[in-house]
Write a protein that holds these residues in place. Structure first.
Motif, PDB file in Angstrom:
ATOM      1  N   GLU A  18       0.328  -1.450  -0.253  1.00 36.80           N
ATOM      2  CA  GLU A  18      -0.022   0.041   0.038  1.00 36.80           C
ATOM      3  C   GLU A  18       0.985   1.169  -0.105  1.00 36.80           C
ATOM      4  OE1 GLU A  18      -3.576   2.195   2.840  1.00 36.80           O
ATOM      5  OE2 GLU A  18      -3.080   0.339   3.425  1.00 36.80           O
ATOM      6  N   ARG A  19       1.776   1.589   1.117  1.00 40.22           N
ATOM      7  CA  ARG A  19       2.881   2.548   0.937  1.00 40.22           C
ATOM      8  C   ARG A  19       3.669   2.573  -0.229  1.00 40.22           C
ATOM      9  NH1 ARG A  19       1.622   6.641   4.232  1.00 40.22           N
ATOM     10  NH2 ARG A  19       0.912   5.905   6.256  1.00 40.22           N
ATOM     11  N   LEU A  20       3.864   1.243  -0.615  1.00 46.44           N
ATOM     12  CA  LEU A  20       4.778   1.168  -2.487  1.00 46.44           C
ATOM     13  C   LEU A  20       3.941   1.595  -3.238  1.00 46.44           C
ATOM     14  CD1 LEU A  20       7.947   0.623  -2.947  1.00 46.44           C
ATOM     15  CD2 LEU A  20       6.938  -1.655  -3.918  1.00 46.44           C
ATOM     16  N   TRP A  21       2.914   1.931  -3.879  1.00 48.31           N
ATOM     17  CA  TRP A  21       1.678   2.052  -4.808  1.00 48.31           C
ATOM     18  C   TRP A  21       1.691   4.114  -4.160  1.00 48.31           C
ATOM     19  CZ3 TRP A  21       0.443   1.216  -9.762  1.00 48.31           C
ATOM     20  CH2 TRP A  21      -0.300   2.110  -9.988  1.00 48.31           C
ATOM     21  N   GLU A  22       1.464   4.091  -3.285  1.00 55.40           N
ATOM     22  CA  GLU A  22       1.492   5.427  -2.792  1.00 55.40           C
ATOM     23  C   GLU A  22       2.777   6.239  -3.411  1.00 55.40           C
ATOM     24  OE1 GLU A  22       2.056   8.307   0.893  1.00 55.40           O
ATOM     25  OE2 GLU A  22       0.611   6.587   1.246  1.00 55.40           O
ATOM     26  N   THR A  23       4.478   5.993  -3.024  1.00 52.40           N
ATOM     27  CA  THR A  23       5.410   6.455  -3.131  1.00 52.40           C
ATOM     28  C   THR A  23       5.708   6.177  -5.295  1.00 52.40           C
ATOM     29  OG1 THR A  23       6.660   5.375  -1.457  1.00 52.40           O
ATOM     30  CG2 THR A  23       8.243   5.956  -3.177  1.00 52.40           C
ATOM     31  N   ILE A  24       4.900   5.127  -5.634  1.00 51.96           N
ATOM     32  CA  ILE A  24       5.141   5.019  -7.441  1.00 51.96           C
ATOM     33  C   ILE A  24       4.322   6.277  -7.148  1.00 51.96           C
ATOM     34  CG2 ILE A  24       4.234   3.383  -9.367  1.00 51.96           C
ATOM     35  CD1 ILE A  24       4.752   1.131  -7.258  1.00 51.96           C
ATOM     36  N   ILE A  25       2.825   6.171  -7.090  1.00 51.73           N
ATOM     37  CA  ILE A  25       1.920   7.359  -7.507  1.00 51.73           C
ATOM     38  C   ILE A  25       2.279   8.489  -7.566  1.00 51.73           C
ATOM     39  CG2 ILE A  25      -0.083   7.922  -7.753  1.00 51.73           C
ATOM     40  CD1 ILE A  25      -0.610   6.100  -8.542  1.00 51.73           C
ATOM     41  N   LEU A  26       2.586   8.454  -6.167  1.00 51.20           N
ATOM     42  CA  LEU A  26       3.992  10.280  -5.864  1.00 51.20           C
ATOM     43  C   LEU A  26       4.322  10.828  -7.182  1.00 51.20           C
ATOM     44  CD1 LEU A  26       3.521  12.663  -3.811  1.00 51.20           C
ATOM     45  CD2 LEU A  26       5.320  11.093  -2.904  1.00 51.20           C
ATOM     46  N   SER A  27       5.450   9.947  -6.989  1.00 57.26           N
ATOM     47  CA  SER A  27       6.928   9.745  -7.882  1.00 57.26           C
ATOM     48  C   SER A  27       6.391  10.753  -9.688  1.00 57.26           C
ATOM     49  CB  SER A  27       7.645   8.328  -7.626  1.00 57.26           C
ATOM     50  OG  SER A  27       7.710   8.038  -6.994  1.00 57.26           O
ATOM     51  N   ILE A  28       5.063   8.917  -9.725  1.00 60.09           N
ATOM     52  CA  ILE A  28       4.525   9.378 -11.580  1.00 60.09           C
ATOM     53  C   ILE A  28       3.614  11.224 -11.051  1.00 60.09           C
ATOM     54  CG2 ILE A  28       3.155   8.781 -12.918  1.00 60.09           C
ATOM     55  CD1 ILE A  28       3.923   5.736 -12.063  1.00 60.09           C
ATOM     56  N   LEU A  29       2.919  11.568 -10.864  1.00 61.09           N
ATOM     57  CA  LEU A  29       2.404  12.493 -10.576  1.00 61.09           C
ATOM     58  C   LEU A  29       3.536  13.282 -10.560  1.00 61.09           C
ATOM     59  CD1 LEU A  29      -0.365  13.670 -10.550  1.00 61.09           C
ATOM     60  CD2 LEU A  29       0.121  13.966  -7.501  1.00 61.09           C
ATOM     61  N   ALA A  30       4.218  13.254  -9.689  1.00 62.47           N
ATOM     62  CA  ALA A  30       5.260  14.757  -9.581  1.00 62.47           C
ATOM     63  C   ALA A  30       6.008  15.167 -10.750  1.00 62.47           C
ATOM     64  CB  ALA A  30       6.260  14.922  -8.527  1.00 62.47           C
ATOM     65  N   ALA A  73      11.999   9.227  -3.889  1.00 59.03           N
ATOM     66  CA  ALA A  73      10.594   9.225  -3.215  1.00 59.03           C
ATOM     67  C   ALA A  73      10.809   8.595  -1.826  1.00 59.03           C
ATOM     68  CB  ALA A  73       9.527   8.961  -3.947  1.00 59.03           C
ATOM     69  N   THR A  74      11.472   6.970  -1.746  1.00 60.08           N
ATOM     70  CA  THR A  74      11.884   6.659  -1.011  1.00 60.08           C
ATOM     71  C   THR A  74      12.553   7.180   0.639  1.00 60.08           C
ATOM     72  OG1 THR A  74      11.950   4.475  -1.979  1.00 60.08           O
ATOM     73  CG2 THR A  74      12.643   4.238   0.383  1.00 60.08           C
ATOM     74  N   LEU A  75      13.713   8.117  -0.362  1.00 62.43           N
ATOM     75  CA  LEU A  75      14.324   9.269   1.244  1.00 62.43           C
ATOM     76  C   LEU A  75      13.555  10.092   1.542  1.00 62.43           C
ATOM     77  CD1 LEU A  75      17.306   9.945   2.539  1.00 62.43           C
ATOM     78  CD2 LEU A  75      17.993  10.881  -0.086  1.00 62.43           C
ATOM     79  N   THR A 103       5.776   9.929   5.130  1.00 61.77           N
ATOM     80  CA  THR A 103       4.643   9.462   3.853  1.00 61.77           C
ATOM     81  C   THR A 103       5.127   7.950   3.278  1.00 61.77           C
ATOM     82  OG1 THR A 103       5.819  11.181   2.354  1.00 61.77           O
ATOM     83  CG2 THR A 103       3.482  11.518   3.160  1.00 61.77           C
ATOM     84  N   GLY A 104       5.080   7.417   2.197  1.00 65.44           N
ATOM     85  CA  GLY A 104       4.935   6.568   1.068  1.00 65.44           C
ATOM     86  C   GLY A 104       5.652   5.309   1.840  1.00 65.44           C
ATOM     87  N   ILE A 105       6.794   4.997   0.899  1.00 67.05           N
ATOM     88  CA  ILE A 105       7.442   3.500   1.687  1.00 67.05           C
ATOM     89  C   ILE A 105       8.703   4.126   2.561  1.00 67.05           C
ATOM     90  CG2 ILE A 105       8.835   3.758  -0.195  1.00 67.05           C
ATOM     91  CD1 ILE A 105       7.612   0.174   1.371  1.00 67.05           C
ATOM     92  N   GLY A 106       9.013   5.245   2.239  1.00 69.69           N
ATOM     93  CA  GLY A 106       9.921   5.767   3.367  1.00 69.69           C
ATOM     94  C   GLY A 106       8.743   6.128   4.805  1.00 69.69           C
ATOM     95  N   TYR A 107       8.419   6.367   4.702  1.00 69.30           N
ATOM     96  CA  TYR A 107       8.047   6.306   6.723  1.00 69.30           C
ATOM     97  C   TYR A 107       7.538   5.097   6.475  1.00 69.30           C
ATOM     98  CZ  TYR A 107       4.270   6.514   9.735  1.00 69.30           C
ATOM     99  OH  TYR A 107       3.473   6.190  11.055  1.00 69.30           O
TER     100      TYR A 107
END
Length: 263
Positions: free
Chosen positions: A70-82, A210-212, A219-223
């Motif tokens: 779930e967190r990894l998907w959030e990270t992917i979406i955030l990266s693509i959107l940004a 985004a992980t860092l 947020t995301g997978i980093g959290y």
């Protein structure tokens, strides 16, 4: 013949000087940090043994797999959107800043300066600054990735436009085409494949960044990585790390295939 020999000799001297300077920098850094190469090499086997002993996901760690995804998907979406939104803004600034498509010198200079500022501030610095303003949330992570991606893509797009569009732009200008006709009929068709290639490259990069950023913004997978690391739950940390590696490799393979199709 002698002139060619002199050029080769001059290049060899330059390369020798550069090599000596690099060696001096490395040696100086070693002295200042009191770093020992031998101790570093000697610690590698122990580090590898610890990783394979502690970072192997267990059955208990696999119970956290849905949370990780779930967190990894959030990270992917955030990266693509940004990346995609930064690419849109970067295109306009690149058109204004390019030597081929600039409107006037002042606007071109302003575009280049803005891009340089955003590009040269690391994503970590952006995250730390934005946390003060927006707090620990997804918006902070989005803007941190957006700003660094914007700066990089403006520079990449400007170079792409300058290299690929000169002939078509000159031909359109000779026929009396307007600025927008020149851009949409000459520049965009010639440079769009290469620009899309840069966008896919930045998506790959931003997933790792985004992980860092998530470590700093919560947020995301980093959290979730930081959460389980502080709990000393190393098997789950290993699961998170493996998930990130797999996702990055898959997305890189997909983006490479798409880039080959469009170029």
């Amino acid at each position: 013949m002698n002139a060619q020999f002199d050029v080769i000799k001059k290049k060899r001297i330059q390369m020798t000087i550069i090599l000596l300077v690099m060696l001096l920098i490395v040696f100086g850094a070693k002295v200042l940090t009191d770093f020992s190469f031998m101790e570093g090499l000697a610690s590698i086997p122990g580090t590898v043994f610890w990783m394979f002993t502690n970072l192997i996901p267990t059955a208990e760690a696999m119970e956290n797999f849905p949370k990780v995804m779930e967190r990894l998907w959030e990270t992917i979406i955030l990266s693509i959107l940004a990346t995609t939104t930064a690419g849109i803004f970067a295109l306009f600034f690149a058109l204004f800043g390019s030597k081929t498509t600039k409107i006037n010198g002042l606007l071109a200079l302003l575009s280049r300066v803005i891009a340089s500022v955003f590009r040269n501030i690391p994503v970590v610095a952006w995250a730390l600054v934005l946390v003060i303003s927006f707090g620990h949330n997804v918006v902070t992570g989005y803007f941190a990735l957006f700003f660094t991606t914007f700066g990089f893509l403006v520079r990449a797009f400007m170079e792409t436009i300058d290299e690929a569009s000169t002939d078509s732009v000159e031909a359109l200008n000779a026929t009396g085409a307007t600025y927008f006709q020149m851009v949409f009929r000459g520049v965009i068709p010639d440079t769009l494949p290469q620009m899309l290639s840069w966008v896919f490259f930045m998506i790959d990069t931003n997933i790792r960044s985004a992980t860092l950023v998530g470590l700093l913004t919560g947020t995301g997978i980093g959290y979730i990585f930081d959460l389980y690391y502080k709990r000393l739950d190393y098997p789950t940390v290993g699961l998170i790390t493996l998930s990130i590696i797999v996702v990055v490799i898959v997305i890189e393979l997909i983006s490479n295939k798409v880039r080959r199709m469009i170029l």
